[in-house]
Design an enzyme around this catalytic site. Structure first.
Site, short mmCIF file in Angstrom:
data_model
loop_
_atom_site.label_atom_id
_atom_site.label_comp_id
_atom_site.label_asym_id
_atom_site.label_seq_id
_atom_site.Cartn_x
_atom_site.Cartn_y
_atom_site.Cartn_z
N SER A 104 0.84 -1.20 0.00
CA SER A 104 0.00 0.00 0.00
C SER A 104 0.89 1.26 0.00
O SER A 104 1.62 1.47 -0.96
CB SER A 104 -0.97 -0.05 1.19
N HIS B 71 -4.10 -1.83 -4.46
CA HIS B 71 -5.53 -2.16 -4.22
C HIS B 71 -6.36 -1.96 -5.48
O HIS B 71 -7.50 -1.50 -5.42
CB HIS B 71 -6.09 -1.29 -3.09
#
Length: 246
Positions: A128, A163
């Protein structure tokens, strides 16, 4: 002979997966058989629970020596901080706020130390925000709504979007940013995937999840964008791989 310069972008790991496959894959690329692995939880504000989860996962492994570098409540002076960072074989950066991560690193000079460690063969990786930070720019929710952040350490050319398949709005917003030139062409990762860059070039893509991919996303300079799914080697416990996922 100089060591290869390596960065690994992760769509999973100890914080999201129970099988440890992506972490196995990362450690398999370290420069030693029992690497020193340092976790940087800066993007989460050094969240205690995140740190505890890393230590629980990595202390249970016989194939590494884990540690954590906290910058909120820092105790090391500049000389000791440099020595500590340069002694690591793997630096593993956690998720959270990409913009805050970069700001805190720069205040403490960690950005420069990571550049130095990278040049000496330390494998840099993260999930992330910990994937976003290595490129020239990224797609982030650091400011609330999803937006482009034309800022990063610049160790990898282009941009990163994590993501890609799991958070609503990620795919169209990143494609739009690349199409308009707000972000340079880059790499988008579905959850469950990993991408290894060696000397700044993509050299391996892997997945622990069938159907999950790493994508190359490129604008044409005229407002259009192209997206190409890259074949990923399938990660499996004990066998290492079963070939590309479809």
């Amino acid at each position: 002979m100089s060591r290869p310069l390596q960065v690994a972008l992760l769509g999973g790991g100890f914080s999201t997966d129970e099988d440890g496959l992506l972490d196995d894959w990362v450690l398999g690329h370290a420069r030693t058989h029992r690497p020193k692995v340092c976790f940087l939880p800066t993007a989460s504000g050094d969240a205690p629970g995140y740190t505890a989860k890393f230590l629980a996962a990595f202390r249970a492994r016989p194939d590494c020596e884990p540690s954590v570098l906290h910058l909120f409540g820092r105790t090391l002076d500049d000389e000791a901080l440099r020595a500590f960072v340069l002694a690591q074989d793997v630096v593993y950066v956690g998720g959270g706020n990409t913009a805050n991560l970069l700001a805190v690193w720069r205040v403490h000079g960690v950005d420069r130390l990571l550049h130095e460690a990278y040049d000496h063969g330390t494998l840099l990786c993260g999930i992330s925000a910990g994937a976003n930070c290595w490129a020239q720019g990224s797609h982030t929710d650091s400011f609330g709504p999803l937006t482009h952040l034309p800022d990063g350490l610049g160790l990898l050319p282009g941009s990163v979007c994590p993501h890609y398949d799991s958070e609503p709005g990620r795919r169209p917003a990143y494609r739009s940013a690349v199409a308009t030139g707000a972000l340079p062409a880059g790499w988008a990762l579905d959850d469950g995937t990993g991408a290894l860059f060696t000397d700044g070039r993509l050299t391996e893509t892997v997945s622990r999840t069938a159907g999950a991919h790493v994508y190359r996303v490129v604008g044409d300079g005229a407002g259009e964008v192209g997206e190409r799914a890259l074949p990923c080697r399938a990660l499996n416990r004990g066998t290492g791989a079963t070939g590309p996922h479809p």
